[in-house]
Each structure stands twice: as C-alpha cells, then as structure tokens.
Design an enzyme around this catalytic site. Structure first.
Site, PDB file in Angstrom:
ATOM      1  N   TYR A 177       0.860  -1.194   0.000  1.00  0.00           N
ATOM      2  CA  TYR A 177       0.000   0.000   0.000  1.00  0.00           C
ATOM      3  C   TYR A 177       0.898   1.246   0.000  1.00  0.00           C
ATOM      4  CZ  TYR A 177      -3.769   3.126   1.484  1.00  0.00           C
ATOM      5  OH  TYR A 177      -4.685   4.157   1.562  1.00  0.00           O
ATOM      6  N   THR A 179       1.494   3.896   1.687  1.00  0.00           N
ATOM      7  CA  THR A 179       2.205   4.419   2.855  1.00  0.00           C
ATOM      8  C   THR A 179       3.021   3.362   3.591  1.00  0.00           C
ATOM      9  OG1 THR A 179       0.200   4.106   4.194  1.00  0.00           O
ATOM     10  CG2 THR A 179       0.595   6.315   3.255  1.00  0.00           C
ATOM     11  N   LYS A 180       3.143   2.157   3.032  1.00  0.00           N
ATOM     12  CA  LYS A 180       3.976   1.142   3.658  1.00  0.00           C
ATOM     13  C   LYS A 180       5.455   1.497   3.466  1.00  0.00           C
ATOM     14  CE  LYS A 180       0.905  -1.833   5.223  1.00  0.00           C
ATOM     15  NZ  LYS A 180      -0.373  -1.232   4.917  1.00  0.00           N
ATOM     16  N   ASN A 181       6.350   0.713   4.072  1.00  0.00           N
ATOM     17  CA  ASN A 181       7.789   1.008   3.986  1.00  0.00           C
ATOM     18  C   ASN A 181       8.292   0.981   2.552  1.00  0.00           C
ATOM     19  OD1 ASN A 181       7.275   0.662   6.742  1.00  0.00           O
ATOM     20  ND2 ASN A 181       9.358  -0.032   7.126  1.00  0.00           N
TER      21      ASN A 181
END
Length: 353
Positions: A177, A179-181
């Site tokens: 997604y 906003t994941k790392n």
C-alpha cells in the site's frame, strides 16, 4: 503541518511506469515475474507470488491452506480489520487472542489459551514493523499441528535473530500500500517455502489457471499489474536505505523523547518502524489534538479493536491489553522523507506536552 505518513513517488517510479506503459504489457507480465524473483532475496529465497493487495495475500493463503467453514483461526484483535476479514470470508471463524504490552504483537500464552480442537491456524501480525514472537509461536503451532500465516503487511525487511520476517510460516503476506515502507502503488506478495502451496496460490490468483483457458480450480482475479510491479522493483532497490533512515529517526526519538513511553524492542528483534508508536497514558486524543496545533500530524492505529467492530460483535473475547492499547497508542511521523529539522520539530512538540 508535518503529515503522519507520506508515500514516496519520485522520478524513478514515474519513469518505470512510463516505460511499462509504452510496452503495452501491463498485467502480470515480465515485471511481475522479475519483482517476485527480486523480492525472494528478502525472505531466504522462498517462492514469491505477487497479488493485487495485502488483503488478497491473506485471503488466498487461507484458501490455499484449505481453511473454511467449521475451522477456527487465531488472530490478534489489535490489527487492521483485514487480518480477521481474510479468515471470515472463507467461512472460518477468527478467534481473538491478546497481545504483548511491549511489542503489540500476539502474546503466545494468550494464543495457547484459545486453541481448541477446531483451531487450524495462527496469524501472527508483525505489527508496526516489529516481528512477532515467532520463536515461541512456531513451536506452539507445531505441537498442535497448526498452520502459520504471517501477516507481514507492515514489516518488510524486519527479522528475528537471523531469520527474516516471511521465512517462518507456511505462508507470509506482505502489503505494498502507498504508505507502507515500500509500495507498488497498491499490491501484495505471498511468500511460501512449500512448492505445493506455491502452485495453488498461482492458480488461485489467476482464475484457476497457469495456462490460458486451462482452468484447474475455481480461482479469483487477484493479479498484480506490471505497472505496479515496476514501481515495486524501484522501491525494493531503495528499501535498505529507507529502512536505515527509519531506524535512525526512531533512535533519535528513543534518545530525545522524554515525556512519553517510547516503543520497546524485543531481544533479537530487528524493528523496521513502519510506525513509531508511543503510549499516552491519559487523554491520548486530547494530546493528539494539541500536537496537531503544534504542526505535527499523528495516527491512531487502531482506535477500535477488531473484536469490538460490528462484524465481530459475536466475540466474547476478554483482551485487556488490547483494550488498553487501543486507548493509549499514538504513532508519530517516521517516514524517510522527514529531514532532521522536521524530526527535531516532532521531538520539541511532543516534549512540550
């Protein structure tokens, strides 16, 4: 305002998307295959099956393991609802266990207490980037003959000891997604060391086919696009530097935040800080509002435990640590795009309160 989270989309990602669009090959083609191969290096060389979301990764894992009506799967209630939803949509029942108050991950003793003859699997969530207690959960699952599906949506590149997250379970599920790392615009990855499960997963994600029009099982359309995979490959090459930056910011928070409880890290755990989650013992929501007035965004993950959500109102789980966490946690900005001045601004604002 410093936002709580911010996706990274730079010129490299834009160039990769344009390159793929110009080929005309945009769905589950060579970019997806290359992404799967490259991601495998993060998980001890295990097979990787790219899909269109982390939720799809969890759902297909349940289907590939044959989980369905009459079965029970132990999950944490302190997680995103997808963890339980992936169980429920198969017809199986999610059974909620409590969490460790330091790591926010499943408490093995609580898991052991809810195992019944109907239990078939455990879903440890490596929450906020901290690995779950796999050194205890794997033997526990082995003693009871249970499958393990790792929910590693927030924990790409985390590890426990020398073993990376994703290399413990029968399957492991990652989310990409925005906003994941790291991200692939939207997408997910299923990891497995079992060739039989790998084949089933590849069938299930593509309408039950490995070859066009040769449908072997009832499947779904959970394919990843080549556009997304191209972005994922660019981000994967940057992941190590980004992880180091997240850990650097977290170390500074650890050293300089004086007015709140900072996150603890278990022995032998390599935390990748998808979230940097502090604990506000009193009036968390008021603290968050005052923090915003000082120009610092924050997030509450998660304000309502899953077993308190409407679809799971049948649950009679007694989860005091989960309930307390939902009332007191607050996640600060920790993404790599923060500069040192902004990190200082966050520290000054939190300490002033």
């Amino acid at each position: 305002m410093i936002p709580a989270a911010r996706p990274e989309i730079g010129q490299d990602e834009i160039d990769a998307v344009v390159r793929v669009l110009r080929t005309g090959r945009v769905v589950q083609g060579p970019e997806v295959a290359d992404f799967e191969q490259e991601f495998g290096k993060l998980v001890d060389g295990r097979a990787c099956v790219a899909v269109n979301s982390g939720t799809s990764a969890l759902h297909l894992s349940m289907l590939a393991l044959g989980i369905g009506p009459g079965d029970e799967v132990v999950v944490p209630s302190f997680s995103f609802a997808a963890t339980a939803n992936a169980v429920a949509v198969t017809g199986a029942a999610p059974v909620f266990a409590d969490i460790d108050p330091d790591t926010f991950c499943l408490d093995p003793e609580s898991v052991a207490s809810v195992i019944t003859p109907r239990t078939v699997a455990i879903v440890p969530v490596h929450l906020f980037g901290h690995p779950a207690a796999m050194d205890e959960l794997v033997p526990l699952a082995g003693r009871h003959g249970l499958a393990i599906v790792e929910d590693a949506a927030q924990a790409v590149a985390a590890r426990l000891g020398d073993t990376p997250v994703g290399a413990f379970g029968d399957t492991a599920c990652f989310s990409f997604y925005p906003t994941k790392n790291m991200h692939s615009l939207e997408g997910g990855m299923i990891v497995t060391g079992d060739p039989h499960l790998e084949r089933k997963l590849r069938l299930l994600r593509n309408q039950g086919m490995l070859k066009q029009y040769e449908n072997e099982v009832v499947g779904l359309n959970n394919r990843m696009t080549d556009v997304g995979a191209a972005v994922g490959r660019v981000q994967l090459a940057k992941l190590d530097a980004w992880t180091q930056r997240r850990r650097q910011i977290a170390a500074r928070y650890d050293a300089e935040l004086t007015s709140v409880r900072t996150p603890k890290v278990a022995r032998d755990a390599w935390h990748v800080y998808h979230q940097y989650t502090i604990t506000i013992e009193q009036d968390r929501d008021g603290f968050r509002e005052r923090l915003a007035e000082l120009g610092v965004g924050s997030g509450v993950y998660y304000p309502t435990p899953i077993h308190r959500l409407a679809p799971y109102s049948f649950s009679v789980a007694d989860l005091p640590v989960t309930e307390r966490a939902a009332e007191t946690v607050l996640s600060l900005p920790v993404y790599p795009l923060l500069d040192d001045e902004q990190v200082g601004q966050v520290i000054e604002a939190v300490n002033s309160l």
